[in-house]
Motif scaffolding. Structure first.
Motif, PDB file in Angstrom:
ATOM      1  N   TYR A  36       0.840  -1.190   0.000  1.00 26.91           N
ATOM      2  CA  TYR A  36       0.000   0.000   0.000  1.00 26.91           C
ATOM      3  C   TYR A  36       0.880   1.246   0.000  1.00 26.91           C
ATOM      4  O   TYR A  36       1.978   1.243   0.565  1.00 26.91           O
ATOM      5  N   LEU A  46      -4.177   0.633  -2.260  1.00 28.09           N
ATOM      6  CA  LEU A  46      -3.619  -0.651  -2.659  1.00 28.09           C
ATOM      7  C   LEU A  46      -2.843  -0.513  -3.965  1.00 28.09           C
ATOM      8  O   LEU A  46      -3.374  -0.018  -4.963  1.00 28.09           O
ATOM      9  N   GLN A  55      -2.496  -3.670  -8.948  1.00 34.25           N
ATOM     10  CA  GLN A  55      -3.892  -3.277  -8.848  1.00 34.25           C
ATOM     11  C   GLN A  55      -4.259  -2.413 -10.054  1.00 34.25           C
ATOM     12  O   GLN A  55      -3.433  -1.648 -10.564  1.00 34.25           O
ATOM     13  N   GLN A  89       1.691  -5.824   3.833  1.00 38.42           N
ATOM     14  CA  GLN A  89       0.676  -6.450   4.687  1.00 38.42           C
ATOM     15  C   GLN A  89       0.532  -7.903   4.294  1.00 38.42           C
ATOM     16  O   GLN A  89       0.460  -8.238   3.114  1.00 38.42           O
ATOM     17  N   TYR A  91      -1.872 -11.262   4.475  1.00 38.72           N
ATOM     18  CA  TYR A  91      -3.249 -11.695   4.732  1.00 38.72           C
ATOM     19  C   TYR A  91      -3.327 -13.222   4.618  1.00 38.72           C
ATOM     20  O   TYR A  91      -4.342 -13.781   4.225  1.00 38.72           O
ATOM     21  N   PHE A  98       0.619  -5.616   9.324  1.00 39.68           N
ATOM     22  CA  PHE A  98       1.318  -4.686   8.447  1.00 39.68           C
ATOM     23  C   PHE A  98       2.768  -4.534   8.879  1.00 39.68           C
ATOM     24  O   PHE A  98       3.092  -4.656  10.074  1.00 39.68           O
TER      25      PHE A  98
ATOM     26  N   TRP B  33     -16.432  -8.938   2.325  1.00 40.73           N
ATOM     27  CA  TRP B  33     -15.987  -8.796   3.701  1.00 40.73           C
ATOM     28  C   TRP B  33     -15.699  -7.311   3.926  1.00 40.73           C
ATOM     29  O   TRP B  33     -15.317  -6.587   3.009  1.00 40.73           O
ATOM     30  N   VAL B  37      -9.475  -0.871  10.164  1.00 43.00           N
ATOM     31  CA  VAL B  37      -8.042  -0.720  10.391  1.00 43.00           C
ATOM     32  C   VAL B  37      -7.847   0.621  11.085  1.00 43.00           C
ATOM     33  O   VAL B  37      -8.510   1.596  10.753  1.00 43.00           O
ATOM     34  N   TRP B  47      -4.666  -3.679  11.913  1.00 36.83           N
ATOM     35  CA  TRP B  47      -5.969  -4.264  11.652  1.00 36.83           C
ATOM     36  C   TRP B  47      -6.714  -4.449  12.969  1.00 36.83           C
ATOM     37  O   TRP B  47      -6.116  -4.873  13.967  1.00 36.83           O
ATOM     38  N   ARG B 102      -9.745 -13.613   2.289  1.00 39.42           N
ATOM     39  CA  ARG B 102      -8.311 -13.848   2.182  1.00 39.42           C
ATOM     40  C   ARG B 102      -7.720 -13.071   0.999  1.00 39.42           C
ATOM     41  O   ARG B 102      -6.959 -13.599   0.192  1.00 39.42           O
ATOM     42  N   GLU B 103      -8.098 -11.773   0.952  1.00 39.20           N
ATOM     43  CA  GLU B 103      -7.584 -10.896  -0.085  1.00 39.20           C
ATOM     44  C   GLU B 103      -7.158  -9.561   0.523  1.00 39.20           C
ATOM     45  O   GLU B 103      -7.475  -9.256   1.666  1.00 39.20           O
ATOM     46  N   ALA B 104      -6.445  -8.781  -0.271  1.00 36.85           N
ATOM     47  CA  ALA B 104      -6.019  -7.460   0.168  1.00 36.85           C
ATOM     48  C   ALA B 104      -7.213  -6.513   0.252  1.00 36.85           C
ATOM     49  O   ALA B 104      -8.283  -6.771  -0.296  1.00 36.85           O
ATOM     50  N   PHE B 105      -6.987  -5.378   0.936  1.00 38.42           N
ATOM     51  CA  PHE B 105      -8.041  -4.393   1.150  1.00 38.42           C
ATOM     52  C   PHE B 105      -7.995  -3.396  -0.012  1.00 38.42           C
ATOM     53  O   PHE B 105      -7.102  -2.548  -0.063  1.00 38.42           O
ATOM     54  N   ASP B 106      -8.955  -3.473  -0.922  1.00 43.51           N
ATOM     55  CA  ASP B 106      -8.801  -2.726  -2.162  1.00 43.51           C
ATOM     56  C   ASP B 106      -9.487  -1.368  -2.159  1.00 43.51           C
ATOM     57  O   ASP B 106      -9.116  -0.500  -2.957  1.00 43.51           O
ATOM     58  N   TRP B 108     -10.758   1.797   0.511  1.00 41.94           N
ATOM     59  CA  TRP B 108     -10.701   2.323   1.875  1.00 41.94           C
ATOM     60  C   TRP B 108     -11.536   3.589   1.972  1.00 41.94           C
ATOM     61  O   TRP B 108     -11.637   4.355   1.009  1.00 41.94           O
TER      62      TRP B 108
END
Lengths: 107, 118
Positions: A36, A46, A55, A89, A91, A98, B33, B37, B47, B102-106, B108
Protein backbone atom coordinates in the motif's frame (compact mmCIF):
# COMPACT_ATOMS: atom_id res chain seq x y z
CA UNK A 1 0.79 -13.18 14.99
CA UNK A 2 3.03 -13.00 11.94
CA UNK A 3 5.46 -10.13 12.19
CA UNK A 4 6.22 -8.11 9.07
CA UNK A 5 9.55 -6.29 9.00
CA UNK A 6 10.20 -3.62 6.39
CA UNK A 7 13.50 -2.09 5.46
CA UNK A 8 14.60 0.56 5.28
CA UNK A 9 12.28 2.53 7.54
CA UNK A 10 13.03 5.61 5.48
CA UNK A 11 15.03 6.59 2.43
CA UNK A 12 15.81 9.66 0.39
CA UNK A 13 15.73 9.51 -3.38
CA UNK A 14 15.52 11.72 -6.45
CA UNK A 15 12.98 11.65 -9.24
CA UNK A 16 14.09 9.12 -11.82
CA UNK A 17 15.75 6.87 -9.25
CA UNK A 18 15.06 3.18 -8.92
CA UNK A 19 13.81 2.44 -5.40
CA UNK A 20 13.59 -0.95 -3.70
CA UNK A 21 11.81 -1.69 -0.41
CA UNK A 22 11.96 -5.07 1.25
CA UNK A 23 9.51 -6.84 3.53
CA UNK A 24 10.21 -9.97 5.52
CA UNK A 25 7.59 -12.16 7.19
CA UNK A 26 8.38 -13.98 10.43
CA UNK A 27 6.97 -17.16 8.87
CA UNK A 28 6.00 -18.28 5.39
CA UNK A 29 2.99 -16.56 3.89
CA UNK A 30 3.10 -17.97 0.37
CA UNK A 31 2.11 -15.02 -1.86
CA UNK A 32 -0.51 -13.53 0.47
CA UNK A 33 1.17 -10.15 0.51
CA UNK A 34 -0.01 -6.66 -0.43
CA UNK A 35 1.71 -3.30 -0.78
CA UNK A 36 0.00 0.00 0.00
CA UNK A 37 0.97 3.62 -0.55
CA UNK A 38 -0.12 6.31 1.88
CA UNK A 39 0.25 10.04 1.49
CA UNK A 40 -0.16 12.42 4.46
CA UNK A 41 -3.79 12.94 5.42
CA UNK A 42 -5.01 10.21 3.06
CA UNK A 43 -6.08 6.62 3.42
CA UNK A 44 -3.78 3.85 2.23
CA UNK A 45 -4.08 2.92 -1.43
CA UNK A 46 -3.62 -0.65 -2.66
CA UNK A 47 -0.76 -0.94 -5.14
CA UNK A 48 0.02 -4.64 -5.39
CA UNK A 49 -1.66 -7.82 -4.18
CA UNK A 50 -0.75 -11.48 -4.32
CA UNK A 51 2.87 -10.30 -4.01
CA UNK A 52 3.23 -9.31 -7.65
CA UNK A 53 -0.16 -8.43 -9.18
CA UNK A 54 -0.59 -4.76 -9.99
CA UNK A 55 -3.89 -3.28 -8.85
CA UNK A 56 -5.97 -1.77 -11.64
CA UNK A 57 -4.96 1.80 -12.41
CA UNK A 58 -1.56 1.61 -10.72
CA UNK A 59 1.34 2.73 -12.93
CA UNK A 60 3.56 -0.01 -14.32
CA UNK A 61 6.66 1.54 -12.74
CA UNK A 62 5.54 -0.23 -9.56
CA UNK A 63 6.31 -3.93 -9.31
CA UNK A 64 6.39 -6.57 -6.61
CA UNK A 65 8.17 -9.86 -6.22
CA UNK A 66 8.81 -12.63 -3.74
CA UNK A 67 7.08 -15.49 -2.00
CA UNK A 68 7.39 -17.33 1.27
CA UNK A 69 9.08 -14.90 3.65
CA UNK A 70 10.93 -12.35 1.51
CA UNK A 71 9.28 -9.74 -0.67
CA UNK A 72 10.28 -6.64 -2.61
CA UNK A 73 8.50 -3.54 -3.89
CA UNK A 74 10.33 -1.76 -6.69
CA UNK A 75 9.62 1.64 -8.18
CA UNK A 76 11.53 1.64 -11.45
CA UNK A 77 11.64 5.39 -12.08
CA UNK A 78 10.54 7.48 -9.12
CA UNK A 79 8.10 10.26 -9.91
CA UNK A 80 7.28 13.32 -7.80
CA UNK A 81 3.87 11.89 -6.90
CA UNK A 82 5.47 8.73 -5.49
CA UNK A 83 6.90 10.41 -2.41
CA UNK A 84 4.89 8.75 0.35
CA UNK A 85 4.98 5.99 2.95
CA UNK A 86 4.70 2.39 1.78
CA UNK A 87 3.40 -0.53 3.83
CA UNK A 88 3.44 -4.26 3.26
CA UNK A 89 0.68 -6.45 4.69
CA UNK A 90 0.21 -10.18 5.03
CA UNK A 91 -3.25 -11.70 4.73
CA UNK A 92 -2.16 -15.33 5.00
CA UNK A 93 -3.46 -15.77 8.51
CA UNK A 94 -5.25 -13.92 11.30
CA UNK A 95 -4.63 -11.33 12.40
CA UNK A 96 -3.67 -9.57 9.17
CA UNK A 97 -0.53 -7.61 9.98
CA UNK A 98 1.32 -4.69 8.45
CA UNK A 99 4.95 -3.80 8.24
CA UNK A 100 6.14 -0.69 10.03
CA UNK A 101 6.28 1.37 6.87
CA UNK A 102 8.95 2.89 4.63
CA UNK A 103 8.91 6.63 4.13
CA UNK A 104 10.25 7.67 0.73
CA UNK A 105 11.42 11.26 0.90
CA UNK A 106 12.99 13.73 -1.46
CA UNK A 107 16.79 13.84 -1.56
CA UNK B 1 -17.84 5.36 -8.01
CA UNK B 2 -17.21 2.98 -5.16
CA UNK B 3 -17.06 4.90 -1.90
CA UNK B 4 -16.79 4.18 1.81
CA UNK B 5 -17.45 7.01 4.25
CA UNK B 6 -16.76 6.70 7.97
CA UNK B 7 -18.44 8.72 10.69
CA UNK B 8 -18.92 8.72 14.43
CA UNK B 9 -15.45 9.62 15.64
CA UNK B 10 -14.81 12.17 18.34
CA UNK B 11 -13.47 12.82 21.81
CA UNK B 12 -14.43 10.38 24.55
CA UNK B 13 -13.23 9.86 28.10
CA UNK B 14 -11.38 6.70 29.13
CA UNK B 15 -13.88 3.98 29.90
CA UNK B 16 -16.43 5.52 27.58
CA UNK B 17 -18.11 4.22 24.45
CA UNK B 18 -18.33 5.25 20.83
CA UNK B 19 -20.02 3.78 17.77
CA UNK B 20 -18.37 4.19 14.40
CA UNK B 21 -20.22 3.79 11.14
CA UNK B 22 -19.13 3.23 7.56
CA UNK B 23 -21.57 3.96 4.74
CA UNK B 24 -21.00 2.32 1.39
CA UNK B 25 -22.08 3.35 -2.08
CA UNK B 26 -21.34 2.23 -5.62
CA UNK B 27 -20.84 -1.41 -4.72
CA UNK B 28 -22.88 -4.49 -3.98
CA UNK B 29 -22.31 -4.24 -0.25
CA UNK B 30 -23.29 -7.78 0.61
CA UNK B 31 -20.67 -9.26 -1.75
CA UNK B 32 -17.71 -8.23 0.42
CA UNK B 33 -15.99 -8.80 3.70
CA UNK B 34 -15.52 -5.51 5.54
CA UNK B 35 -12.75 -4.56 7.88
CA UNK B 36 -11.66 -1.85 10.32
CA UNK B 37 -8.04 -0.72 10.39
CA UNK B 38 -6.69 1.95 12.72
CA UNK B 39 -3.68 4.21 12.69
CA UNK B 40 -2.24 6.26 15.49
CA UNK B 41 -1.35 9.63 13.90
CA UNK B 42 2.21 9.46 12.62
CA UNK B 43 2.43 5.71 13.23
CA UNK B 44 1.72 2.49 11.36
CA UNK B 45 -1.41 0.56 10.47
CA UNK B 46 -3.16 -1.96 12.73
CA UNK B 47 -5.97 -4.26 11.65
CA UNK B 48 -8.80 -4.21 14.20
CA UNK B 49 -11.67 -6.45 13.09
CA UNK B 50 -13.51 -7.84 10.11
CA UNK B 51 -16.87 -9.39 9.25
CA UNK B 52 -18.06 -11.80 6.61
CA UNK B 53 -20.64 -10.91 3.99
CA UNK B 54 -23.58 -12.32 5.95
CA UNK B 55 -22.21 -11.44 9.39
CA UNK B 56 -21.74 -15.08 10.35
CA UNK B 57 -18.00 -14.75 10.95
CA UNK B 58 -16.25 -11.99 12.88
CA UNK B 59 -12.61 -11.69 13.85
CA UNK B 60 -10.82 -9.28 16.17
CA UNK B 61 -7.29 -8.34 17.10
CA UNK B 62 -6.55 -9.52 20.63
CA UNK B 63 -6.27 -6.01 22.07
CA UNK B 64 -9.95 -5.22 21.37
CA UNK B 65 -11.59 -8.59 22.02
CA UNK B 66 -14.42 -8.26 24.53
CA UNK B 67 -14.51 -4.47 24.14
CA UNK B 68 -15.27 -3.86 20.44
CA UNK B 69 -18.08 -5.37 18.38
CA UNK B 70 -18.24 -5.28 14.59
CA UNK B 71 -21.60 -5.51 12.84
CA UNK B 72 -23.17 -4.77 9.48
CA UNK B 73 -26.58 -3.99 8.03
CA UNK B 74 -26.66 -5.14 4.42
CA UNK B 75 -30.09 -3.59 3.87
CA UNK B 76 -28.65 -0.18 4.74
CA UNK B 77 -25.20 -0.71 3.21
CA UNK B 78 -23.61 0.12 6.53
CA UNK B 79 -20.84 -1.22 8.73
CA UNK B 80 -20.45 -0.43 12.43
CA UNK B 81 -17.89 -0.71 15.18
CA UNK B 82 -19.21 -0.47 18.73
CA UNK B 83 -16.30 0.46 20.96
CA UNK B 84 -16.72 0.10 24.72
CA UNK B 85 -14.33 0.48 27.66
CA UNK B 86 -12.16 2.75 25.57
CA UNK B 87 -8.55 3.32 26.53
CA UNK B 88 -6.03 6.01 25.65
CA UNK B 89 -4.26 3.52 23.40
CA UNK B 90 -7.40 3.24 21.24
CA UNK B 91 -6.78 6.81 20.07
CA UNK B 92 -6.34 6.59 16.30
CA UNK B 93 -7.81 7.26 12.91
CA UNK B 94 -10.19 4.40 12.12
CA UNK B 95 -10.59 3.32 8.50
CA UNK B 96 -13.11 0.93 7.02
CA UNK B 97 -12.13 -1.09 3.99
CA UNK B 98 -13.57 -3.83 1.83
CA UNK B 99 -12.00 -7.07 0.73
CA UNK B 100 -12.82 -10.53 -0.49
CA UNK B 101 -12.04 -13.56 1.63
CA UNK B 102 -8.31 -13.85 2.18
CA UNK B 103 -7.58 -10.90 -0.09
CA UNK B 104 -6.02 -7.46 0.17
CA UNK B 105 -8.04 -4.39 1.15
CA UNK B 106 -8.80 -2.73 -2.16
CA UNK B 107 -11.13 0.15 -1.23
CA UNK B 108 -10.70 2.32 1.88
CA UNK B 109 -12.70 5.11 3.44
CA UNK B 110 -11.14 8.44 4.37
CA UNK B 111 -11.06 7.64 8.09
CA UNK B 112 -12.59 9.03 11.26
CA UNK B 113 -10.55 10.20 14.26
CA UNK B 114 -11.18 8.76 17.71
CA UNK B 115 -9.53 10.48 20.68
CA UNK B 116 -9.71 8.89 24.12
CA UNK B 117 -8.67 11.43 26.73
CA UNK B 118 -9.86 12.97 29.95
Amino acid sequence: AIRMTQSPSSLSASTGDRVTITCRASQGISSYLAWYQQKPGNAPKLLIYAASTLQSGVPSRFSGSGSGTDFTLTISCLQSEDFATFYCQQYFSYPPTFGGGTKVGIK
Amino acid sequence: EVQLVESGGGLVQPGGSLRLSCAASGLTFSDYWLTWVRQVPGKGLEWVANIKQDGSEKYYVDSVKGRFTISRDNAKNSLHLQMNSLRAEDTAVYYCARHEQREAFDIWGQGTMVTVSS
